[in-house]
Design a protein around this motif. Sequence first.
Motif, short mmCIF file in Angstrom:
data_model
loop_
_atom_site.label_atom_id
_atom_site.label_comp_id
_atom_site.label_asym_id
_atom_site.label_seq_id
_atom_site.Cartn_x
_atom_site.Cartn_y
_atom_site.Cartn_z
N GLN A 3 0.79 -0.67 0.05
CA GLN A 3 -0.01 0.02 0.04
C GLN A 3 1.00 1.19 -0.66
O GLN A 3 1.82 0.90 0.97
N LEU A 4 0.51 2.13 -0.62
CA LEU A 4 1.15 4.03 -0.42
C LEU A 4 -0.14 4.72 0.28
O LEU A 4 -0.90 4.37 -0.09
N VAL A 5 0.51 5.77 0.99
CA VAL A 5 -0.51 5.67 1.40
C VAL A 5 0.75 7.66 1.54
O VAL A 5 1.64 7.90 1.81
N GLU A 6 -0.52 8.89 1.32
CA GLU A 6 0.36 10.19 1.00
C GLU A 6 -0.54 10.48 1.96
O GLU A 6 -1.59 10.99 2.82
N SER A 7 1.09 11.46 2.60
CA SER A 7 0.50 12.75 3.26
C SER A 7 0.20 14.02 2.90
O SER A 7 1.73 13.84 2.08
N GLY A 8 0.04 15.17 3.92
CA GLY A 8 0.83 16.69 4.02
C GLY A 8 -0.32 17.92 2.81
O GLY A 8 0.28 18.65 2.41
N LEU A 20 5.11 17.37 0.63
CA LEU A 20 4.60 16.08 0.47
C LEU A 20 4.93 14.78 1.03
O LEU A 20 6.06 14.33 0.48
N SER A 21 4.12 13.81 1.80
CA SER A 21 5.02 12.08 1.73
C SER A 21 4.33 11.05 1.76
O SER A 21 2.89 11.46 0.94
N CYS A 22 5.08 10.34 0.45
CA CYS A 22 4.28 9.38 0.58
C CYS A 22 4.60 7.77 0.71
O CYS A 22 6.34 7.24 1.09
N ALA A 23 3.95 6.90 1.64
CA ALA A 23 4.90 6.16 2.50
C ALA A 23 5.13 5.09 2.04
O ALA A 23 3.38 4.06 1.84
N ALA A 24 4.78 3.50 1.59
CA ALA A 24 5.12 1.90 1.23
C ALA A 24 5.10 0.95 1.86
O ALA A 24 6.15 1.36 3.07
N SER A 25 3.95 0.16 2.36
CA SER A 25 4.55 -0.72 3.23
C SER A 25 3.27 -1.85 3.14
O SER A 25 2.83 -1.95 2.34
N GLY A 26 3.88 -2.80 3.39
CA GLY A 26 3.98 -4.55 2.85
C GLY A 26 5.65 -4.77 2.45
O GLY A 26 5.83 -5.11 3.39
N SER A 27 4.56 -5.99 2.07
CA SER A 27 6.03 -6.87 2.40
C SER A 27 6.46 -6.13 0.46
O SER A 27 6.15 -6.98 -0.44
N ILE A 28 8.53 -5.65 1.05
CA ILE A 28 8.35 -5.10 -0.01
C ILE A 28 10.07 -5.35 -0.21
O ILE A 28 10.49 -5.45 0.79
N ARG A 29 10.46 -6.40 -1.03
CA ARG A 29 11.49 -6.35 -1.30
C ARG A 29 12.49 -5.11 -1.63
O ARG A 29 13.21 -4.82 -1.51
N ARG A 30 11.75 -3.66 -2.98
CA ARG A 30 12.36 -3.50 -3.32
C ARG A 30 11.73 -2.63 -3.99
O ARG A 30 10.91 -2.71 -4.77
N ILE A 31 11.96 -0.85 -4.06
CA ILE A 31 11.19 -0.02 -5.08
C ILE A 31 12.09 0.58 -5.67
O ILE A 31 13.15 0.41 -5.61
#
Length: 122
Positions: A3-8, A20-31
């Motif tokens: 998931q990506l969640v924007e804020s700001g 603005l910020s955008c944080a990724a979460s979950g089972s992430i190996r690489r972006i």
Amino acid sequence: QVQLVESGGGLVQPGGSLRLSCAASGSIRRIDDMAWYRQAPGKERELVAIISSVGYPHYAASMLGRFTISRDNGKNTVYLQMNSLKPEDKAVYYCKADVVTDSGSARSVEVWGQGTLVTVSS
């Protein structure tokens, strides 16, 4: 899974700034690439800026010199610093990331956030 969640986002006067910020979460190996897009009322969605996994940025012409994209790979987060905001910058800003998951293949998957509204008063 990811998931990506924007804020700001919020209300700002012309000439003001937002981050603005955008944080990724979950089972992430690489972006891989991360990007910001925006969509104003009655207009098509457009690219704002994009940044590679090693931090190389590219900007749309109208944002060059006013906006700065950056990322923190340790936090899986991309930022957009917006300065000298204009009324025409009013839009919903969306984050996009090309994500390689731990459970999937080596190919990346495009993931979008839900957007954050930026309003610039006239």
